[in-house]
Design a protein around this motif. Sequence first.
Motif, mmCIF file in Angstrom:
data_model
loop_
_atom_site.group_PDB
_atom_site.id
_atom_site.type_symbol
_atom_site.label_atom_id
_atom_site.label_comp_id
_atom_site.label_asym_id
_atom_site.label_seq_id
_atom_site.Cartn_x
_atom_site.Cartn_y
_atom_site.Cartn_z
ATOM 1 N N LEU A 18 38.167 39.129 20.435
ATOM 2 C CA LEU A 18 37.974 39.043 21.596
ATOM 3 C C LEU A 18 38.620 38.145 22.516
ATOM 4 O O LEU A 18 38.774 36.812 21.997
ATOM 5 N N VAL A 19 39.024 38.372 23.531
ATOM 6 C CA VAL A 19 39.882 37.358 24.412
ATOM 7 C C VAL A 19 39.127 37.573 26.086
ATOM 8 O O VAL A 19 39.181 38.810 26.688
ATOM 9 N N GLU A 20 38.632 36.336 26.293
ATOM 10 C CA GLU A 20 38.126 36.457 27.780
ATOM 11 C C GLU A 20 38.883 35.906 28.908
ATOM 12 O O GLU A 20 39.999 35.149 28.463
ATOM 13 N N SER A 21 38.764 36.086 30.055
ATOM 14 C CA SER A 21 39.593 35.758 31.228
ATOM 15 C C SER A 21 38.738 35.982 32.389
ATOM 16 O O SER A 21 37.727 36.554 32.299
ATOM 17 N N GLY A 22 39.442 35.128 33.662
ATOM 18 C CA GLY A 22 38.673 35.276 34.729
ATOM 19 C C GLY A 22 37.840 34.065 35.180
ATOM 20 O O GLY A 22 37.280 33.861 36.308
ATOM 21 N N GLY A 23 37.651 33.066 34.443
ATOM 22 C CA GLY A 23 37.127 31.885 34.756
ATOM 23 C C GLY A 23 37.872 31.236 35.912
ATOM 24 O O GLY A 23 39.072 31.392 36.065
ATOM 25 N N GLY A 24 37.314 29.986 36.373
ATOM 26 C CA GLY A 24 37.874 29.250 37.412
ATOM 27 C C GLY A 24 37.005 28.234 38.091
ATOM 28 O O GLY A 24 35.920 28.281 37.686
ATOM 29 N N ALA A 79 38.433 41.444 26.713
ATOM 30 C CA ALA A 79 39.333 42.477 25.876
ATOM 31 C C ALA A 79 39.060 42.456 24.636
ATOM 32 O O ALA A 79 39.197 41.207 23.834
ATOM 33 N N ALA A 80 38.724 43.660 24.124
ATOM 34 C CA ALA A 80 38.403 43.640 22.452
ATOM 35 C C ALA A 80 39.510 44.329 21.916
ATOM 36 O O ALA A 80 40.021 45.287 22.345
ATOM 37 N N VAL A 94 34.729 44.525 28.479
ATOM 38 C CA VAL A 94 33.268 44.193 29.168
ATOM 39 C C VAL A 94 33.406 43.259 30.110
ATOM 40 O O VAL A 94 34.414 42.225 30.026
ATOM 41 N N TYR A 95 32.631 43.421 31.151
ATOM 42 C CA TYR A 95 32.907 42.416 32.268
ATOM 43 C C TYR A 95 31.563 41.971 32.662
ATOM 44 O O TYR A 95 30.471 42.384 32.289
ATOM 45 N N LEU A 96 31.656 40.810 33.320
ATOM 46 C CA LEU A 96 30.405 40.058 33.915
ATOM 47 C C LEU A 96 30.851 39.610 35.263
ATOM 48 O O LEU A 96 31.569 38.635 35.393
ATOM 49 N N TYR A 128 32.069 29.935 29.363
ATOM 50 C CA TYR A 128 31.403 31.433 29.041
ATOM 51 C C TYR A 128 32.046 32.035 28.003
ATOM 52 O O TYR A 128 33.410 32.252 27.850
ATOM 53 N N TYR A 129 31.510 32.476 26.825
ATOM 54 C CA TYR A 129 31.857 33.391 25.704
ATOM 55 C C TYR A 129 31.557 34.602 25.521
ATOM 56 O O TYR A 129 30.338 35.118 25.984
ATOM 57 N N CYS A 130 32.270 35.391 25.255
ATOM 58 C CA CYS A 130 32.026 36.834 25.050
ATOM 59 C C CYS A 130 32.063 37.131 23.359
ATOM 60 O O CYS A 130 32.349 36.288 22.588
ATOM 61 N N ALA A 131 30.798 38.193 23.138
ATOM 62 C CA ALA A 131 30.572 38.226 21.755
ATOM 63 C C ALA A 131 30.315 39.598 21.259
ATOM 64 O O ALA A 131 30.033 40.397 22.262
#
Length: 124
Positions: A4-10, A23-24, A80-82, A95-98
């Motif tokens: 799993l790789v998260e992106s979009g923070g800031g 992205a999984a 998956v999105y938030l 924020y973590y994706c699981a």
Amino acid sequence: QVQLVESGGGLVQAGDSLRLSCAASGQTFNRYTMAWFREAPGKEREFVAAISWISYSPTRYADFVKGRFTISRDNAKNSVYLQMNSLKPEDTAVYYCAADRTYGRIVWSEYEYWGQGTQVTVSS
């Protein structure tokens, strides 16, 4: 194995919006429940939202984000999105994706796979 790789923070201001992505890769994405957790400095990792792999994709949210955050998934893109609206300074956290095969879990230690996290900072 699921990677799993998260992106979009800031860094944003209070009231702004952000959209996190995860992205999984690896095993069959569309058989996993996907969730978002967050961890603020000095606090325990806490549940934010989850979405099942079941066809109608039931969702579950922590009370403190209901009406502001929306979780969604695109099985065709293994993502998956938030969507986070009306952000508050208290939303500041990593924020973590699981991912896990079981739907309904809200305790972080019960999730099998994790991303590396993405920092969200909300200024007042």
